[in-house]
Design a protein around this motif. Structure first.
Motif, short mmCIF file in Angstrom:
data_model
loop_
_atom_site.label_atom_id
_atom_site.label_comp_id
_atom_site.label_asym_id
_atom_site.label_seq_id
_atom_site.Cartn_x
_atom_site.Cartn_y
_atom_site.Cartn_z
N SER A 320 104.13 -18.84 10.86
CA SER A 320 103.17 -19.05 11.95
C SER A 320 103.87 -19.41 13.25
CB SER A 320 102.16 -20.13 11.57
OG SER A 320 101.45 -19.79 10.39
N THR A 321 104.98 -20.10 13.16
CA THR A 321 105.77 -20.41 14.35
C THR A 321 106.29 -19.14 14.99
OG1 THR A 321 106.49 -22.44 13.23
CG2 THR A 321 107.65 -21.84 15.26
N CYS A 322 106.77 -18.23 14.15
CA CYS A 322 107.27 -16.96 14.67
C CYS A 322 106.15 -16.17 15.33
CB CYS A 322 107.88 -16.14 13.53
SG CYS A 322 109.44 -16.81 12.89
N ARG A 323 104.98 -16.18 14.74
CA ARG A 323 103.83 -15.47 15.31
C ARG A 323 103.42 -16.06 16.66
NH1 ARG A 323 98.47 -16.77 12.30
NH2 ARG A 323 99.03 -18.74 13.32
N ASP A 324 103.43 -17.37 16.77
CA ASP A 324 102.87 -18.04 17.95
C ASP A 324 103.88 -18.24 19.07
OD1 ASP A 324 100.55 -18.19 16.46
OD2 ASP A 324 100.95 -20.25 15.76
N LYS A 325 105.16 -18.33 18.74
CA LYS A 325 106.15 -18.73 19.74
C LYS A 325 107.04 -17.59 20.23
CE LYS A 325 105.04 -23.13 19.49
NZ LYS A 325 104.37 -23.82 20.63
N PHE A 326 107.05 -16.47 19.51
CA PHE A 326 107.97 -15.39 19.85
C PHE A 326 107.22 -14.08 20.06
CE2 PHE A 326 110.35 -18.58 17.56
CZ PHE A 326 111.49 -18.73 18.35
N GLN A 327 107.85 -13.16 20.76
CA GLN A 327 107.24 -11.90 21.13
C GLN A 327 107.40 -10.87 20.00
OE1 GLN A 327 105.54 -11.06 24.09
NE2 GLN A 327 105.03 -9.25 22.88
N ALA A 328 106.30 -10.33 19.53
CA ALA A 328 106.33 -9.30 18.49
C ALA A 328 106.58 -7.93 19.12
CB ALA A 328 105.02 -9.28 17.72
N PRO A 329 107.08 -6.97 18.35
CA PRO A 329 107.33 -5.62 18.89
C PRO A 329 106.02 -4.88 19.18
CG PRO A 329 107.73 -5.64 16.54
CD PRO A 329 107.51 -7.08 16.93
N ARG A 330 106.11 -3.89 20.07
CA ARG A 330 104.94 -3.05 20.35
C ARG A 330 104.72 -2.06 19.22
NH1 ARG A 330 101.47 -0.26 20.11
NH2 ARG A 330 100.12 0.67 21.69
N LEU A 331 105.79 -1.53 18.63
CA LEU A 331 105.71 -0.68 17.45
C LEU A 331 106.85 -1.03 16.52
CD1 LEU A 331 104.92 2.90 18.83
CD2 LEU A 331 103.36 1.43 17.52
N SER A 332 106.67 -0.70 15.26
CA SER A 332 107.72 -0.93 14.26
C SER A 332 108.06 0.37 13.56
CB SER A 332 107.25 -1.96 13.23
OG SER A 332 106.95 -3.20 13.85
N PHE A 333 109.28 0.45 13.05
CA PHE A 333 109.75 1.62 12.32
C PHE A 333 110.36 1.17 10.99
CE2 PHE A 333 110.63 2.49 16.93
CZ PHE A 333 109.55 3.35 17.13
N GLN A 334 110.47 2.12 10.07
CA GLN A 334 111.07 1.86 8.77
C GLN A 334 112.39 1.12 8.90
OE1 GLN A 334 110.62 2.76 5.21
NE2 GLN A 334 112.42 1.45 5.17
N ALA A 335 112.59 0.14 8.06
CA ALA A 335 113.82 -0.63 8.07
C ALA A 335 115.04 0.28 7.93
CB ALA A 335 113.81 -1.66 6.94
N HIS A 336 116.06 0.03 8.74
CA HIS A 336 117.38 0.64 8.66
C HIS A 336 117.48 2.08 9.18
CE1 HIS A 336 118.16 -2.94 6.38
NE2 HIS A 336 117.42 -2.55 5.37
N VAL A 337 116.45 2.57 9.89
CA VAL A 337 116.57 3.92 10.46
C VAL A 337 117.51 3.94 11.66
CG1 VAL A 337 114.38 4.83 9.62
CG2 VAL A 337 114.45 3.58 11.80
N ALA A 338 117.80 2.80 12.24
CA ALA A 338 118.82 2.64 13.28
C ALA A 338 118.55 3.46 14.55
CB ALA A 338 120.22 2.97 12.74
N PRO A 339 117.54 3.08 15.34
CA PRO A 339 117.30 3.78 16.61
C PRO A 339 118.40 3.48 17.62
CG PRO A 339 115.87 1.85 16.44
CD PRO A 339 116.58 1.98 15.13
N LEU A 340 118.95 4.52 18.25
CA LEU A 340 120.07 4.33 19.17
C LEU A 340 119.79 4.76 20.60
CD1 LEU A 340 123.34 5.20 17.21
CD2 LEU A 340 122.12 3.03 17.40
N ASP A 341 118.72 5.51 20.83
CA ASP A 341 118.41 5.88 22.20
C ASP A 341 116.91 6.10 22.33
OD1 ASP A 341 118.81 6.38 24.88
OD2 ASP A 341 119.78 8.32 24.63
N SER A 377 100.62 4.29 30.01
CA SER A 377 101.79 3.43 29.90
C SER A 377 101.91 2.78 28.53
CB SER A 377 101.71 2.32 30.96
OG SER A 377 100.51 1.56 30.80
N GLU A 378 101.18 3.30 27.53
CA GLU A 378 101.19 2.69 26.20
C GLU A 378 101.38 3.76 25.13
OE1 GLU A 378 100.68 -0.40 24.69
OE2 GLU A 378 101.03 -1.35 26.62
N PRO A 379 102.03 3.40 24.02
CA PRO A 379 102.02 4.32 22.88
C PRO A 379 100.60 4.55 22.39
CG PRO A 379 103.66 2.58 22.59
CD PRO A 379 102.82 2.19 23.76
N LYS A 380 100.32 5.76 21.91
CA LYS A 380 98.99 6.07 21.39
C LYS A 380 98.71 5.35 20.08
CE LYS A 380 97.36 10.24 21.64
NZ LYS A 380 97.20 11.70 21.52
#
Length: 496
Positions: A320-341, A377-380
């Motif tokens: 709950s601390t992580c949810r309330d105190k830190f910024q969550a991503p706008r979108l998420s992707f499968q773990a370890h796909v390694a986006p580079l650009d 200005s937003e992902p669909k």
């Protein structure tokens, strides 16, 4: 005897007329949807086509076009290379050799590459320094006497790439991303350490700037944001490579957690240019985004895809601390796909993302060039989407990954709307041509688009090749052969 002499003269003229300069690296035939012979050709989405420009580079990473249409490529330990590009008809592109940009060798340049908005200043980075030079695209060359250390103080072990981005809307902005020292870097929780963050610097300053103590902070708690992109409205987006080998509450969760991330860092005019701006913290090394929430047990709230969870909990710090105190991503992707650009297509407004591919997962994932559709200005896609990224080019056969397969890194767009992408492990540059419809539909003034492109994507393989050979068209070859045959048969051909 005179006919023989005349025939020899025709052959000489024919050869000189249709000869083209060749580069040993350049393919002699422009083939469509066919890769190198070193591994199975990549798959391509329906309606798209690709051409392999070259497979003879040394670990190409980023690539950019200068104002004269030359292609600059980073990643080679010897320095930055320039490829002179030319169109040879029928959608075929070739290049007349590659040239080392004199003055870029010996600096341990490894990834970052950018040009100023006017195209007259070149930026490149090593693990420790972001450099600049005066750049002349007509030659092309740099003025070695003009070299400056723009940003320094970034050296560390672990992640050594220093991604650079110049704004298309603001002329004096250089963004620099610095990642972690290793998998879990506890220095990232201390802001003065200057780790795991993205900053904006003025590149017109004559004195060098220290990364940790100078510049304007856009975001921190970012483990390794290798890709940074600017949308058409000046919004800054970053793709995040999250942590490996995570264990939570003595349970190994690393196969499908944490998620890789697409983070929004805000418009430059409201962040880097606003006095007193307080940049958000995205959680690292305390908090991570969930990809498979079922693995995150026990949880202190109902965690969904993209929600933040704590790696280590105690009485004062929980999910709950992580949810309330830190910024969550706008979108998420499968773990370890390694986006580079991440780059935004100038005509459609959609985000193109290169997923370099996994090493920390039993079943490999990634190894693809994908698109995230934007509306305005937003992902669909909603924040908890698990299918926001649509594959455009990928490996149908990943048996040879990571060393012998398409492994994308840098992305660039040319004036025709084509997508250029590097594959570092195979030394390649591919050119992807989107369907004409996708180049004509967007963007509208409000950024809307009434279509569901996801249903149009399917695997396509074709060995078709345009009838082009070294820039000589089929028509010219036929005419030349006809002239020679007529002479050999004793006919007369009028001089044109």
């Amino acid at each position: 005897m005179s006919n023989i002499k005349f025939l020899l003269w025709v052959l000489m003229v024919f050869n000189q007329t249709f000869a083209v300069s060749r580069d040993s690296d350049a393919p002699t035939v422009c083939k469509i949807n066919q890769g190198s012979l070193n591994y199975p050709s990549p798959s391509i989405a329906d309606g798209y086509t690709y051409q392999l420009l070259t497979d003879q580079l040394n670990r190409p990473r980023n690539l950019i076009f200068d104002t004269d249409g030359n292609l600059l490529v980073s990643g080679d330990p010897d320095g930055i290379f320039v490829l002179r590009i030319r169109e040879v008809g029928h959608g075929c592109v070739m290049y007349d050799g590659k040239t080392l940009l004199e003055g870029t060798s010996g600096l341990n340049l490894n990834h970052g590459l950018a040009l100023s908005r006017d195209g007259r200043t070149l930026f490149a980075s090593s693990a420790n320094i972001a450099y600049s030079w005066k750049y002349d695209p007509t030659t092309p060359s740099i003025d070695n006497s003009s070299r400056r250390n723009v940003v320094t103080g970034m050296d560390s072990d672990g992640h050594t790439t220093r991604t650079l981005l110049t704004s298309k809307l603001y002329s004096d902005v250089l963004l620099v991303s610095r990642g972690s020292n290793g998998n879990l870097d506890m220095d990232a929780k201390h802001l003065p350490k200057g780790k795991c963050m993205i900053k904006a610097f003025s590149h017109s300053k004559t004195e060098e700037q220290d990364f940790a103590t100078q510049g304007n902070l856009l975001g921190w708690g970012l483990r390794n944001s290798v890709g940074i992109g600017e949308d058409s409205r000046g919004g800054i987006w970053a793709v995040e490579n999250s942590a490996d080998n995570l264990i939570r509450e003595r349970i190994n969760i690393h196969q499908n957690n944490p998620a890789e991330e697409l983070n929004f860092l805000g418009p430059l005019k409201e962040t880097a240019f606003r006095e007193g701006y307080v940049a958000p913290n995205y959680g690292y090394p305390y908090c991570f985004a969930a990809w498979n929430p079922k693995d995150i047990t026990p949880a202190t709230y109902a965690i969904g895809v993209g929600d933040q969870f704590a790696l280590v909990m105690n009485n004062s710090f929980t999910d709950s601390t992580c949810r309330d105190k830190f910024q969550a991503p706008r979108l998420s992707f499968q773990a370890h796909v390694a986006p580079l650009d991440i780059k935004f297509h100038p005509q459609t407004g959609h985000a193109w993302i290169s997923f370099h591919g996994s090493w920390n997962r039993d079943a490999p994932v990634g190894y693809s060039l994908s698109v995230v559709e934007f509306q305005g200005s937003e992902p669909k896609a909603p924040k908890n989407s698990t299918n926001s990224a649509m594959n455009i080019m990928w490996n149908g056969n990943i048996a040879g990954c990571p060393s012998k397969c398409f492994r994308p890194v840098g992305i660039a767009f040319d004036s025709a709307g084509r997508v250029w992408v590097t594959s570092d492990s195979t030394g390649e540059i591919y050119i992807i041509t989107p369907p004409q419809s996708s180049l004509s539909e967007l963007p509208l003034s409000n950024g809307t688009r009434d279509t569901n492109s996801a249903s149009n994507f399917s695997r396509r393989h074709s060995g078709a090749a345009p009838l082009i050979h070294g820039g000589v068209s089929l028509t010219k070859i036929i005419v030349g052969v006809a002239v020679i045959c007529a002479l050999l048969l004793g006919g007369r051909v009028p001089m044109l």
